[in-house]
Design a protein around this motif. Structure first.
Motif, PDB file in Angstrom:
ATOM      1  N   LYS A   1      30.510  62.960 -36.767  1.00  0.00           N
ATOM      2  CA  LYS A   1      29.532  63.728 -36.001  1.00  0.00           C
ATOM      3  C   LYS A   1      28.666  62.864 -35.096  1.00  0.00           C
ATOM      4  CE  LYS A   1      29.203  67.548 -39.217  1.00  0.00           C
ATOM      5  NZ  LYS A   1      29.728  68.660 -38.512  1.00  0.00           N
TER       6      LYS A   1
ATOM      7  N   ARG B   1      36.113  62.771 -30.969  1.00  0.00           N
ATOM      8  CA  ARG B   1      35.062  62.490 -31.943  1.00  0.00           C
ATOM      9  C   ARG B   1      35.702  62.278 -33.305  1.00  0.00           C
ATOM     10  NH1 ARG B   1      30.539  66.889 -32.891  1.00  0.00           N
ATOM     11  NH2 ARG B   1      32.185  67.853 -34.107  1.00  0.00           N
TER      12      ARG B   1
ATOM     13  N   TRP C   1      40.577  63.062 -36.184  1.00  0.00           N
ATOM     14  CA  TRP C   1      40.145  63.262 -34.803  1.00  0.00           C
ATOM     15  C   TRP C   1      39.773  64.704 -34.529  1.00  0.00           C
ATOM     16  CZ3 TRP C   1      43.666  60.612 -30.649  1.00  0.00           C
ATOM     17  CH2 TRP C   1      43.358  59.256 -30.606  1.00  0.00           C
ATOM     18  N   GLU C   2      38.772  64.873 -33.702  1.00  0.00           N
ATOM     19  CA  GLU C   2      38.444  66.153 -33.107  1.00  0.00           C
ATOM     20  C   GLU C   2      38.467  65.932 -31.608  1.00  0.00           C
ATOM     21  OE1 GLU C   2      34.591  66.842 -34.936  1.00  0.00           O
ATOM     22  OE2 GLU C   2      35.481  68.441 -36.113  1.00  0.00           O
ATOM     23  N   LEU C   3      39.249  66.739 -30.894  1.00  0.00           N
ATOM     24  CA  LEU C   3      39.354  66.611 -29.443  1.00  0.00           C
ATOM     25  C   LEU C   3      38.542  67.717 -28.789  1.00  0.00           C
ATOM     26  CD1 LEU C   3      43.195  66.003 -29.017  1.00  0.00           C
ATOM     27  CD2 LEU C   3      41.381  64.306 -29.241  1.00  0.00           C
ATOM     28  N   PHE C   4      37.809  67.360 -27.755  1.00  0.00           N
ATOM     29  CA  PHE C   4      36.999  68.326 -27.028  1.00  0.00           C
ATOM     30  C   PHE C   4      37.292  68.207 -25.540  1.00  0.00           C
ATOM     31  CE2 PHE C   4      34.810  67.638 -30.950  1.00  0.00           C
ATOM     32  CZ  PHE C   4      34.282  68.859 -31.286  1.00  0.00           C
TER      33      PHE C   4
ATOM     34  N   ARG D   1      42.779  72.398 -30.336  1.00  0.00           N
ATOM     35  CA  ARG D   1      43.609  72.376 -31.540  1.00  0.00           C
ATOM     36  C   ARG D   1      44.968  71.765 -31.187  1.00  0.00           C
ATOM     37  NH1 ARG D   1      39.952  74.486 -34.084  1.00  0.00           N
ATOM     38  NH2 ARG D   1      39.043  76.527 -34.037  1.00  0.00           N
TER      39      ARG D   1
ATOM     40  N   TYR E   1      31.678  72.112 -23.970  1.00  0.00           N
ATOM     41  CA  TYR E   1      32.755  71.394 -24.636  1.00  0.00           C
ATOM     42  C   TYR E   1      33.381  72.305 -25.675  1.00  0.00           C
ATOM     43  CZ  TYR E   1      31.611  66.977 -22.478  1.00  0.00           C
ATOM     44  OH  TYR E   1      31.414  65.977 -21.568  1.00  0.00           O
ATOM     45  N   GLU E   2      34.698  72.490 -25.572  1.00  0.00           N
ATOM     46  CA  GLU E   2      35.418  73.312 -26.525  1.00  0.00           C
ATOM     47  C   GLU E   2      36.420  72.446 -27.280  1.00  0.00           C
ATOM     48  OE1 GLU E   2      37.145  76.845 -24.944  1.00  0.00           O
ATOM     49  OE2 GLU E   2      35.239  77.551 -24.124  1.00  0.00           O
ATOM     50  N   LYS E   3      36.522  72.716 -28.568  1.00  0.00           N
ATOM     51  CA  LYS E   3      37.433  71.964 -29.422  1.00  0.00           C
ATOM     52  C   LYS E   3      38.877  72.348 -29.108  1.00  0.00           C
ATOM     53  CE  LYS E   3      38.115  70.732 -34.217  1.00  0.00           C
ATOM     54  NZ  LYS E   3      37.598  70.884 -35.583  1.00  0.00           N
TER      55      LYS E   3
END
Length: 123
Positions: free
Chosen positions: A102, A99, A24-27, A39, A35-37
């Motif tokens: 991609k 996300r 997972w990537e959280l934004f 952590r 939109y910033e990722k």
């Protein structure tokens, strides 16, 4: 467990995939409309995944647990007051997306659109 906020989702396993959590990537949408990722750290215990050290939360959110066995998401507040945490949680959930790849969004939360009711005028 005081002040725990639970979001029950009957079809949680159809909305989110357990296998994807590792990638997972959280934004989060910022005030500057970017939109910033985000952590975070995640640990698992069977069908329950616990997110800690969520960078964008500034200590307001202690943990988030995704419980696939119970079909719920549990939000544990950090060092914030009740009202401040509720406001933060609403803002967070209305500006978040997850996300996995991609070209694929796993989950997207958007703010509820308010309906403007126009008054009819009759003469």
């Amino acid at each position: 467990m005081d002040n725990v906020y639970v979001l029950g989702i009957p079809d949680l396993q159809r909305v989110l995939n357990q296998e994807d959590i590792a990638v997972w990537e959280l934004f989060l949408l910022t005030a500057e409309k970017r939109y910033e990722k985000i952590r975070f750290q995640v640990s698992s215990d069977g069908g329950c995944y616990t997110f800690t050290n969520v960078e964008a939360c500034n200590g307001i959110l202690a943990t988030v647990q995704l419980d696939f066995d119970e079909n719920k998401i549990v939000f544990n507040p950090g060092g914030a007051g009740h009202k401040e945490f509720e406001d933060f949680l609403f803002d967070l959930l209305s500006q978040l997306f997850v996300r996995v790849e991609k070209d694929r969004i796993q989950f997207c939360a958007t703010a509820k659109k308010t309906e403007i009711k126009r008054l009819g005028t009759r003469r």
